[in-house]
Design a protein around this motif. Structure first.
Motif, mmCIF file in Angstrom:
data_model
loop_
_atom_site.group_PDB
_atom_site.id
_atom_site.type_symbol
_atom_site.label_atom_id
_atom_site.label_comp_id
_atom_site.label_asym_id
_atom_site.label_seq_id
_atom_site.Cartn_x
_atom_site.Cartn_y
_atom_site.Cartn_z
ATOM 1 N N ASN A 1 0.855 -1.191 0.000
ATOM 2 C CA ASN A 1 0.000 0.000 0.000
ATOM 3 C C ASN A 1 0.886 1.235 0.000
ATOM 4 O O ASN A 1 0.957 1.978 0.971
ATOM 5 C CB ASN A 1 -0.932 -0.007 1.215
ATOM 6 N N PHE A 2 1.575 1.447 -1.110
ATOM 7 C CA PHE A 2 2.536 2.541 -1.222
ATOM 8 C C PHE A 2 1.863 3.883 -0.954
ATOM 9 O O PHE A 2 0.838 4.213 -1.535
ATOM 10 C CB PHE A 2 3.152 2.547 -2.621
ATOM 11 N N GLY A 3 2.462 4.640 -0.063
ATOM 12 C CA GLY A 3 1.955 5.961 0.266
ATOM 13 C C GLY A 3 0.690 5.960 1.082
ATOM 14 O O GLY A 3 0.092 7.019 1.292
ATOM 15 N N ASP A 4 0.272 4.787 1.545
ATOM 16 C CA ASP A 4 -0.969 4.663 2.319
ATOM 17 C C ASP A 4 -2.169 5.274 1.603
ATOM 18 O O ASP A 4 -3.098 5.798 2.230
ATOM 19 C CB ASP A 4 -0.813 5.325 3.700
ATOM 20 N N ARG A 5 -2.159 5.182 0.277
ATOM 21 C CA ARG A 5 -3.250 5.777 -0.499
ATOM 22 C C ARG A 5 -4.453 4.856 -0.614
ATOM 23 O O ARG A 5 -5.581 5.290 -0.760
ATOM 24 C CB ARG A 5 -2.764 6.143 -1.907
ATOM 25 N N GLY A 6 -4.204 3.546 -0.582
ATOM 26 C CA GLY A 6 -5.264 2.596 -0.887
ATOM 27 C C GLY A 6 -5.381 2.428 -2.390
ATOM 28 O O GLY A 6 -5.001 3.327 -3.160
ATOM 29 N N TYR A 7 -5.903 1.280 -2.817
ATOM 30 C CA TYR A 7 -5.976 0.983 -4.246
ATOM 31 C C TYR A 7 -7.385 0.536 -4.633
ATOM 32 O O TYR A 7 -8.140 0.009 -3.811
ATOM 33 C CB TYR A 7 -4.938 -0.073 -4.629
ATOM 34 N N LEU A 8 -7.707 0.770 -5.900
ATOM 35 C CA LEU A 8 -9.025 0.454 -6.427
ATOM 36 C C LEU A 8 -8.909 -0.458 -7.648
ATOM 37 O O LEU A 8 -7.857 -0.520 -8.294
ATOM 38 C CB LEU A 8 -9.757 1.733 -6.844
ATOM 39 N N GLY A 9 -9.982 -1.143 -7.937
ATOM 40 C CA GLY A 9 -10.076 -1.947 -9.151
ATOM 41 C C GLY A 9 -11.513 -1.934 -9.631
ATOM 42 O O GLY A 9 -12.331 -1.144 -9.152
ATOM 43 N N PHE A 10 -11.827 -2.811 -10.563
ATOM 44 C CA PHE A 10 -13.157 -2.827 -11.160
ATOM 45 C C PHE A 10 -13.827 -4.184 -10.998
ATOM 46 O O PHE A 10 -13.177 -5.216 -10.952
ATOM 47 C CB PHE A 10 -13.074 -2.518 -12.659
ATOM 48 N N GLU A 11 -15.141 -4.169 -10.951
ATOM 49 C CA GLU A 11 -15.981 -5.370 -11.010
ATOM 50 C C GLU A 11 -16.920 -5.206 -12.196
ATOM 51 O O GLU A 11 -17.711 -4.252 -12.239
ATOM 52 C CB GLU A 11 -16.793 -5.516 -9.724
ATOM 53 N N HIS A 12 -16.832 -6.099 -13.190
ATOM 54 C CA HIS A 12 -17.750 -5.984 -14.316
ATOM 55 C C HIS A 12 -19.075 -6.667 -13.980
ATOM 56 O O HIS A 12 -19.106 -7.762 -13.443
ATOM 57 C CB HIS A 12 -17.153 -6.557 -15.613
ATOM 58 N N VAL A 13 -20.174 -5.984 -14.296
ATOM 59 C CA VAL A 13 -21.494 -6.536 -13.996
ATOM 60 C C VAL A 13 -22.281 -6.859 -15.267
ATOM 61 O O VAL A 13 -23.312 -7.539 -15.193
ATOM 62 C CB VAL A 13 -22.313 -5.581 -13.101
ATOM 63 N N THR A 14 -21.837 -6.394 -16.420
ATOM 64 C CA THR A 14 -22.479 -6.765 -17.685
ATOM 65 C C THR A 14 -22.197 -8.243 -17.960
ATOM 66 O O THR A 14 -21.057 -8.687 -17.866
ATOM 67 C CB THR A 14 -21.936 -5.913 -18.838
ATOM 68 N N MET A 15 -23.228 -8.989 -18.317
ATOM 69 C CA MET A 15 -23.086 -10.430 -18.514
ATOM 70 C C MET A 15 -23.618 -10.854 -19.881
ATOM 71 O O MET A 15 -24.692 -11.443 -20.005
ATOM 72 C CB MET A 15 -23.814 -11.178 -17.388
ATOM 73 N N VAL A 16 -22.860 -10.529 -20.922
ATOM 74 C CA VAL A 16 -23.151 -10.964 -22.292
ATOM 75 C C VAL A 16 -21.821 -11.421 -22.889
ATOM 76 O O VAL A 16 -20.862 -10.653 -22.900
ATOM 77 C CB VAL A 16 -23.753 -9.828 -23.143
ATOM 78 N N PRO A 17 -21.717 -12.657 -23.384
ATOM 79 C CA PRO A 17 -20.426 -13.166 -23.861
ATOM 80 C C PRO A 17 -19.799 -12.311 -24.961
ATOM 81 O O PRO A 17 -20.493 -11.620 -25.717
ATOM 82 C CB PRO A 17 -20.777 -14.562 -24.394
ATOM 83 N N ILE A 18 -18.471 -12.361 -25.036
ATOM 84 C CA ILE A 18 -17.715 -11.778 -26.133
ATOM 85 C C ILE A 18 -17.667 -12.819 -27.253
ATOM 86 O O ILE A 18 -17.248 -13.963 -27.021
ATOM 87 C CB ILE A 18 -16.281 -11.431 -25.696
ATOM 88 N N GLN A 19 -18.082 -12.465 -28.455
ATOM 89 C CA GLN A 19 -18.080 -13.442 -29.549
ATOM 90 C C GLN A 19 -16.640 -13.805 -29.925
ATOM 91 O O GLN A 19 -15.841 -12.945 -30.289
ATOM 92 C CB GLN A 19 -18.811 -12.895 -30.776
ATOM 93 N N THR A 20 -16.307 -15.091 -29.843
ATOM 94 C CA THR A 20 -14.929 -15.527 -30.085
ATOM 95 C C THR A 20 -14.584 -15.605 -31.562
ATOM 96 O O THR A 20 -13.410 -15.610 -31.926
ATOM 97 C CB THR A 20 -14.686 -16.897 -29.426
ATOM 98 N N LYS A 21 -15.591 -15.674 -32.431
ATOM 99 C CA LYS A 21 -15.335 -15.766 -33.870
ATOM 100 C C LYS A 21 -14.514 -14.588 -34.382
ATOM 101 O O LYS A 21 -13.726 -14.724 -35.318
ATOM 102 C CB LYS A 21 -16.663 -15.834 -34.628
ATOM 103 N N LEU A 22 -14.691 -13.415 -33.760
ATOM 104 C CA LEU A 22 -14.016 -12.214 -34.231
ATOM 105 C C LEU A 22 -12.621 -12.036 -33.638
ATOM 106 O O LEU A 22 -11.929 -11.077 -33.966
ATOM 107 C CB LEU A 22 -14.867 -10.984 -33.905
ATOM 108 N N ILE A 23 -12.203 -12.957 -32.782
ATOM 109 C CA ILE A 23 -10.916 -12.802 -32.098
ATOM 110 C C ILE A 23 -9.786 -13.440 -32.905
ATOM 111 O O ILE A 23 -9.895 -14.584 -33.358
ATOM 112 C CB ILE A 23 -10.963 -13.443 -30.696
ATOM 113 N N ASP A 24 -8.716 -12.695 -33.090
ATOM 114 C CA ASP A 24 -7.471 -13.236 -33.637
ATOM 115 C C ASP A 24 -6.635 -13.686 -32.445
ATOM 116 O O ASP A 24 -5.991 -12.883 -31.775
ATOM 117 C CB ASP A 24 -6.740 -12.165 -34.449
ATOM 118 N N GLY A 25 -6.664 -14.990 -32.167
ATOM 119 C CA GLY A 25 -6.013 -15.517 -30.979
ATOM 120 C C GLY A 25 -4.523 -15.264 -30.930
ATOM 121 O O GLY A 25 -3.931 -15.212 -29.841
#
Length: 634
Positions: free
Chosen positions: A565-589
């Motif tokens: 906890n550098f500088g005693d600032r505290g840290y944040l992150g994200f929680e995603h709540v949208t629940m619709v899959p990402i279409q894998t067909k469009l992904i270049d793996g």
């Protein structure tokens, strides 16, 4: 749906938004006659209403009526010989299609384009008068105009306000101001402790902030802030559950300025500690208040947001602008509101998955070659209407195929839209208003065989989306700082997008909510992220005349557990709540690293685990969701 989206210049094959521009010749002639009668050289016509709302009622669409341009942002300036429309990169293409030959498009933000203040200073003759409606321009906007003219040494130009809007004088069939019923939003949705029928926590919190500022009076002008403060919702503006109103707080009293015929007996009982005043009487009441304050030069302070309209400040007779304390308070959701976001996104995700399963079946199995973008949007709305606590859409659905997807604020019209092509990219940006929250989701799909260019661009957008989703950062970090994280992969290929990366979202309120956001606007460096905020994550890419790509989830800002906890600032992150899959067909793996592939797999599996119980087993949506949830190993 980001607050700042922008297509680049368009190709010839991009579908026109209108069959033909509106002929504004007669409208401009009549306005110029009125301007001449009032000795006005130039008249400014903004987009906003008296509350500086982003989205406005039909009766307030003066700029759209006079210009023919229907985009949600822009300012018109009319002189005796010219008519100019300033708008930003979101609307360059749309404005170029909708403005007729009477108008000159001014592309705001381009280095060679003068701002409206610069243009007025350079092009008006000495002693010219610049007119405006003081109810439609903010106090800070008037100050900016006067400062710009002073800096340009155009001191002979006079800025004059007119209480009666000059456009209204010539707009014969102007719609009436809406008067939809107001409803109470219960404790199970708001999470605020009630005293009588008034939100004790919120009023007490605002009074504490007033005490800190030494303010005896707080004036609330933003419609969503009034609705939030009183735990009320309305329907005066499409897609935004708000009602025309103002509020005024003192240490002892609370006033609500609203058309009382909108209020049922339940609402009046809910407001039993509130004095209800006619909507327009706020201006005369402030004149009286301003006179009292003038008696004591060092008397009590009045707190009013600098974005409030200039007529309010003029009525008060004292410059008292400062950001409203409700803006940040409303943006930080309480535990009940946060849980509401989680739950409404599950139901909304079920609706979207049902729709996407149906759409794929129509395009591939049924070989439907006549399904239009508008018809698809209606089907999606039908699936949303089946969901518990659904109230309406949170914005006009962006249902776009092929080149239309490159028009970022495109929305199909029933008699003027394209047939969905299974062999082209389909971009869907849509959302719903639920009693327990507001949704905003974008998915980009392909139901045929995507090209290498499409897959490359989609994957780079996805990489930016994942990078932002996984980011952990010190408390107080702003969205201005976070923005580059979502663009890194696109930048590496010389690509980018002309819109913000994220915006706040209200709790069954406006789909665009400040004061925070993620983007390149310097104002987004003013307010840091706070646990409890909601923010969208929506990088994109738009190839004019070809396709558009955007991937959008809604995130909750939350505390992050870190090893240090550098500088005693505290840290944040994200929680995603949208629940619709990402279409894998469009992904270049080949463009994803192992961590990114793992994110896609975990996310799509989580969608399956949370959404499949809400779908009928074996239904089209269930089958589509099951397939997309399979582990991605490319």
């Amino acid at each position: 749906m980001p607050a700042a989206k922008g297509p680049q210049s368009g190709g010839d094959d991009v579908k026109r938004l209108l069959a033909a521009p509106v002929d504004t010749s007669l409208r401009l002639k009549h306005l110029r006659d009125v301007m001449k009668d009032n000795a006005v050289t130039a008249y400014i016509i903004p987009t906003e209403d008296p509350h500086q709302s982003e989205y406005i009622a039909d009766c307030d669409k003066r700029r759209a009526w006079i210009s023919g341009f229907t985009g949600s942002a822009g300012t018109a300036v009319v002189t005796a010989s010219m008519a100019l429309l300033w708008t930003d990169g979101r609307y360059f293409l749309q404005a170029s299609q909708q403005l007729d030959a009477n108008w000159t498009l001014m592309k705001s933000g381009l280095p060679e384009v003068l701002s409206k203040e610069e243009w007025l200073a350079k092009n008006l003759d000495t002693n010219s008068r610049i007119g405006f409606d003081p109810k439609l321009v903010s106090t800070s906007g008037v100050k900016a105009l006067r400062d710009a003219l002073r800096e340009a040494e155009a001191t002979t130009l006079e800025v004059v306000s007119f209480d009666e809007n000059l456009v209204d004088k010539v707009w014969a069939d102007r719609p009436p101001r809406p008067s939809e019923p107001v409803k109470v939003l219960g404790l199970n949705y708001t999470g605020a402790t009630l005293c009588g029928k008034l939100s004790e926590e919120k009023i007490a919190d605002m009074r504490a902030k007033m005490l800190e500022k030494g303010a005896a009076v707080l004036i609330v002008t933003a419609l969503d802030e009034v609705a939030w403060l009183f735990n009320l919702r309305g329907a005066d503006i499409s897609y935004n559950p708000v009602f025309f109103s103002f509020a005024l707080l003192t240490a002892d009293d609370v006033y609500l300025y609203v058309d009382e015929q909108k209020l049922s007996s339940e609402v009046i009982a809910h407001l039993n500690h509130v004095t209800i005043r006619p909507y327009d009487s706020i201006y005369t009441d402030l004149v009286a208040l301003g006179s009292k304050l003038a008696i004591k030069r060092k008397g009590p302070k009045v707190w009013m947001d600098g974005r409030s309209n200039f007529a309010l400040r003029s009525s008060l007779g004292k410059d008292v602008k400062s950001r409203s304390p409700l803006t940040l308070a409303k943006a930080i959701k309480n535990p009940v509101e946060l849980e509401g976001f989680r739950q409404c996104h599950l139901r909304d995700g079920a609706a979207v998955c049902n729709f996407l399963g149906w759409l794929e079946h129509e395009l591939t199995s049924s070989k439907n070659t006549s399904l239009t973008e508008w018809e698809a949007a209606q089907v999606l709305e039908g699936y949303r209407r089946q969901q518990t606590d659904f109230v309406g859409l949170s914005f006009e659905t962006i249902s776009s195929t092929g080149s239309n997807a490159a028009i970022i604020h495109y929305s199909p019209e029933k008699d003027d839209c394209s047939v969905i092509d299974a062999n082209q990219i389909y971009l869907l940006d849509s959302g719903g208003q639920y009693n327990d929250g507001t949704t905003d989701t974008t998915r980009t799909l392909h139901f045929g065989s995507p090209t290498a260019q499409e897959k490359d661009a989609f994957t780079r957008v996805l990489k930016g989306h994942i990078a932002l989703d996984m980011t952990v950062f010190p408390k107080g970090t702003t969205g201005y700082v976070l923005d580059a994280i979502a663009r890194r992969s696109l930048w590496q290929a010389g690509l980018d997008y002309r819109h913000g990366t994220g915006h706040g979202v209200g709790s069954y309120l406006n789909v665009h909510e400040g004061p925070h956001g993620i983007g390149t606007r310097i104002t987004l460096n003013e307010v840091g992220m706070v646990a409890g905020m909601t923010i969208t994550n929506e990088p994109g890419y738009y190839a004019d005349g070809k396709f558009g790509i955007r991937i959008e989830n809604l995130l909750l800002v939350r505390d992050a557990n870190t090893a240090n906890n550098f500088g005693d600032r505290g840290y944040l992150g994200f929680e995603h709540v949208t629940m619709v899959p990402i279409q894998t067909k469009l992904i270049d793996g080949s463009l994803l690293n192992s961590e990114e592939r793992d994110w896609v797999n975990k996310y799509n599996v989580a969608c399956w685990e949370k959404i499949s119980p809400l779908l009928e087993k074996g239904s089209l949506g269930w089958l589509w969701l099951e397939r997309e949830a399979r582990v991605f190993n490319v």
